[in-house]
Each structure stands twice: as C-alpha cells, then as structure tokens.
Design a protein around this motif. Sequence first.
Motif, mmCIF file in Angstrom:
data_model
loop_
_atom_site.group_PDB
_atom_site.id
_atom_site.type_symbol
_atom_site.label_atom_id
_atom_site.label_comp_id
_atom_site.label_asym_id
_atom_site.label_seq_id
_atom_site.Cartn_x
_atom_site.Cartn_y
_atom_site.Cartn_z
ATOM 1 N N LEU A 89 0.864 -1.190 0.000
ATOM 2 C CA LEU A 89 0.000 0.000 0.000
ATOM 3 C C LEU A 89 0.884 1.219 0.000
ATOM 4 O O LEU A 89 1.855 1.287 0.761
ATOM 5 N N GLU A 90 0.546 2.209 -0.817
ATOM 6 C CA GLU A 90 1.364 3.420 -0.898
ATOM 7 C C GLU A 90 0.798 4.494 0.024
ATOM 8 O O GLU A 90 1.491 5.052 0.867
ATOM 9 N N SER A 91 -0.484 4.762 -0.128
ATOM 10 C CA SER A 91 -1.130 5.754 0.728
ATOM 11 C C SER A 91 -2.638 5.562 0.584
ATOM 12 O O SER A 91 -3.254 6.072 -0.337
ATOM 13 N N ALA A 92 -3.186 4.804 1.532
ATOM 14 C CA ALA A 92 -4.619 4.500 1.430
ATOM 15 C C ALA A 92 -5.367 5.277 2.504
ATOM 16 O O ALA A 92 -4.992 5.254 3.678
ATOM 17 N N ILE A 148 -12.895 -1.701 -4.420
ATOM 18 C CA ILE A 148 -12.557 -2.348 -5.680
ATOM 19 C C ILE A 148 -11.230 -1.835 -6.235
ATOM 20 O O ILE A 148 -10.778 -0.742 -5.873
ATOM 21 N N GLY A 149 -10.652 -2.633 -7.099
ATOM 22 C CA GLY A 149 -9.381 -2.245 -7.711
ATOM 23 C C GLY A 149 -8.820 -3.417 -8.476
ATOM 24 O O GLY A 149 -9.194 -4.565 -8.222
ATOM 25 N N PRO A 150 -7.919 -3.145 -9.415
ATOM 26 C CA PRO A 150 -7.359 -4.228 -10.217
ATOM 27 C C PRO A 150 -6.472 -5.167 -9.402
ATOM 28 O O PRO A 150 -6.127 -4.866 -8.252
ATOM 29 N N ASN A 151 -6.093 -6.283 -9.978
ATOM 30 C CA ASN A 151 -5.212 -7.249 -9.306
ATOM 31 C C ASN A 151 -3.942 -6.558 -8.827
ATOM 32 O O ASN A 151 -3.355 -5.765 -9.554
ATOM 33 N N GLY A 152 -3.549 -6.869 -7.594
ATOM 34 C CA GLY A 152 -2.300 -6.338 -7.057
ATOM 35 C C GLY A 152 -2.387 -4.901 -6.575
ATOM 36 O O GLY A 152 -1.377 -4.296 -6.204
ATOM 37 N N ALA A 153 -3.603 -4.325 -6.544
ATOM 38 C CA ALA A 153 -3.750 -2.913 -6.162
ATOM 39 C C ALA A 153 -3.513 -2.699 -4.668
ATOM 40 O O ALA A 153 -3.130 -1.603 -4.243
ATOM 41 N N GLY A 154 -3.760 -3.722 -3.851
ATOM 42 C CA GLY A 154 -3.536 -3.589 -2.405
ATOM 43 C C GLY A 154 -4.767 -3.880 -1.553
ATOM 44 O O GLY A 154 -4.751 -3.623 -0.340
ATOM 45 N N ASP A 177 -23.446 1.421 -0.666
ATOM 46 C CA ASP A 177 -23.791 2.837 -0.522
ATOM 47 C C ASP A 177 -22.635 3.708 -0.974
ATOM 48 O O ASP A 177 -22.829 4.792 -1.505
ATOM 49 N N ARG A 178 -21.420 3.226 -0.672
ATOM 50 C CA ARG A 178 -20.233 3.992 -1.031
ATOM 51 C C ARG A 178 -19.203 3.070 -1.668
ATOM 52 O O ARG A 178 -19.208 1.864 -1.420
ATOM 53 N N VAL A 179 -18.333 3.666 -2.452
ATOM 54 C CA VAL A 179 -17.340 2.872 -3.165
ATOM 55 C C VAL A 179 -15.976 3.539 -3.048
ATOM 56 O O VAL A 179 -15.865 4.761 -3.132
ATOM 57 N N GLY A 180 -14.949 2.732 -2.843
ATOM 58 C CA GLY A 180 -13.572 3.216 -2.881
ATOM 59 C C GLY A 180 -12.831 2.452 -3.958
ATOM 60 O O GLY A 180 -12.984 1.231 -4.071
ATOM 61 N N GLY A 224 -1.861 0.847 -4.892
ATOM 62 C CA GLY A 224 -1.669 1.109 -3.463
ATOM 63 C C GLY A 224 -2.212 2.431 -2.976
ATOM 64 O O GLY A 224 -2.010 2.802 -1.817
ATOM 65 N N ILE A 225 -2.919 3.159 -3.837
ATOM 66 C CA ILE A 225 -3.469 4.464 -3.453
ATOM 67 C C ILE A 225 -4.974 4.462 -3.689
ATOM 68 O O ILE A 225 -5.429 4.032 -4.764
ATOM 69 N N VAL A 226 -5.758 4.910 -2.693
ATOM 70 C CA VAL A 226 -7.202 5.021 -2.923
ATOM 71 C C VAL A 226 -7.408 6.283 -3.755
ATOM 72 O O VAL A 226 -7.229 7.402 -3.273
ATOM 73 N N ILE A 227 -7.733 6.094 -5.035
ATOM 74 C CA ILE A 227 -7.761 7.245 -5.951
ATOM 75 C C ILE A 227 -9.148 7.855 -6.064
ATOM 76 O O ILE A 227 -9.308 8.939 -6.614
#
Length: 291
Positions: free
Chosen positions: A19-22, A35-41, A196-199, A204-207
Amino acid sequence: MHVIEIQNLKKYYGTKRGLESATLYVKKGEIYGFIGPNGAGKTTLIRILMGLLPKTDGVANVFGKPCQMGDADIQKRIGYMPSDASFFPEYKVSELISFFGAIRKPNPKYVEKLCHILDIDLDKTYASLSFGNKKKIGILVALMHEPELLVLDEPTTGLDPLIQKQFLDELLELKSKGVTIFLSSHVLSDIQKVCDRVGLIKNGIVILENDMHILKKEEHKIVEFSPFYPIEVPNMIDFQKTAEGGTFKYQGGMTPLLKTLSQYEFTDVVIRDVSLEEIFLSYYESEDYHD
Ligand SMILES: Nc1ncnc2c1ncn2[C@@H]1O[C@H](COP(=O)(O)OP(=O)(O)OP(=O)(O)O)[C@@H](O)[C@H]1O
C-alpha cells in the motif's frame, strides 16, 4: 465515529509496495465496496484491518481502536471472510458448523437460515466441496455470530447466480439492522447492487471514494439506438457507429434528447445510466492498468 478509519496507510513488504497511501472511512450501517485491479492492495489493506499484518505507517482503526492481532473484544464484533478461506479438509460441513458454533455461540435459528439461503450441504466433507460450495462455508462462518462489522474479501466469486442474489439480499437485510459491511469484489455489478459507497484503489493508493448515487449522477447517460442514422444532439459526445446502429454519451436534459430522437424511425432506443464497470474502467484505463 467511523467504524473503519484508514488514513495514509502504507505497507511495504521489504522494498515491494503493498500500500502506498490509502485513506478511506466507513460509517456505521453502510455497505462499502472496495474495488481495484489485481495487485492494487485490497487484500493487504484488509489484512491490516483484521490485525493479521503489521502496517509500515499511517492510521488503521476499527471501532476507534488501532487494528492489532489478538484483540478479542474487537474480533468478537467482526465477521471476516478472507478471499482464500479454507477449513479442516476432513471435517464434514455439519462438524465445521459445530466447531465454529462452540467458539462463536451463534443463534441456531440464524445458522439454519444461512444454511438455507446458501443451500449448504451438511453431509459432505469440506475437501469434497466445489470451489463455490467452499466459498459458502467461508460466508457462513463469517456471518454466523451476527457481528456488527462484516469484512468480506471477494465473497461472491464462484457462487451461482441464485445463491449470489440470496446472499446479497441477506447483506441488505443485515444493513437494515445496522450492520456495517466492507466488501471487496471484482464483480462490479454486485457492488453496484448493494453498496452505498465505493472506494477505488490503484497501485496502493485510494484514488477515488464516493457515494454510489453521486458517482452515478456525475456521469453521463449512454444512448444506444438502431438502426444507424447520423444523428446530432447538443451535448453528445463519443458518437460511434456499432454493428446494430449507433451509440453516444449524453449529459443534459431529457426533453431535447427525446425531441431529437423522436424525429427518426428507430426500431430500438435505450437510454441508460453508465454502469459502475464503465465508470471504473475509465479510471483504470487512464494510466497503466497493472502495477
Ligand atoms: N507477502 C507478500 N510479499 C511480497 N509482496 C506482497 C505480499 N503480499 C502482497 N504483496 C504485493 O503487494 C501488492 C498488493 O497485493 P494485494 O494482494 O494486497 O492486492 P489485491 O488488490 O488484493 O490483488 P488481487 O485482486 O489480485 O487479490 C502486490 O504487488 C503484491 O505482489
């Protein structure tokens, strides 16, 4: 107070980025889709949340307390299903239920309900179950003690559509009773149905983090029509010819759109919201998909 609070969370496995900065927050009683692609963290963040992995830096709190291994009070309040949940292979499913029942002291009626919803075969050994049927045991064990917080890592992969629907309906019922649910999934249609909400996490960053309805409202509509005519509507973008007819994106009032469309002899017209999949693909594709 947030049930889950993650702030600038960083995790390095040696020199390898987990994780870089979540940063993300989950409120009581909401269903949060992660959600996030493979290896995102995703799994890294969930394992830190569950106290199974030490963080490198940042804040990771559950119920207002730092996440750490062996905090029995906190663990009791959480139901966790890892993506790779597995159990004693030689045990029958009924024996597994007795084993976890002795530890978690669930309401037998609720266990019965879950077995029914998930269509669980009690007489088979765990080792003999298919991938999807093994998944159901992971769900059962996470939910059986009716925890305040559910952390589910890829719960629906491998479930057949009927069981998937019944499981998602159960999540909505739990939410209506105030249960908080943190759900990681690659199945964006599931996230779209219940969250209700999505991240969105990438490298490694929650964009991106937002309410589902805001996310969808900010987006345009998709218009699909057949047969093809070279139509023109103010505010349309990405006009494309397709095999059946044409399609374009549209942001604006319905009246001018419908007025224009009514001038043509279409056999079929669909005006629909952008799917979560389409929204997130546009984020994934904006840079390199994988790390
Ligand atoms: N034990 C480990 N040692 C070294 N690197 C690891 C370890 N676990 C994870 N990583 C790395 O950390 C990054 C994030 O992995 P993680 O499993 O958290 O991603 P994910 O989003 O859950 O992926 P997936 O959707 O494929 O399960 C990846 O680059 C992965 O290779």
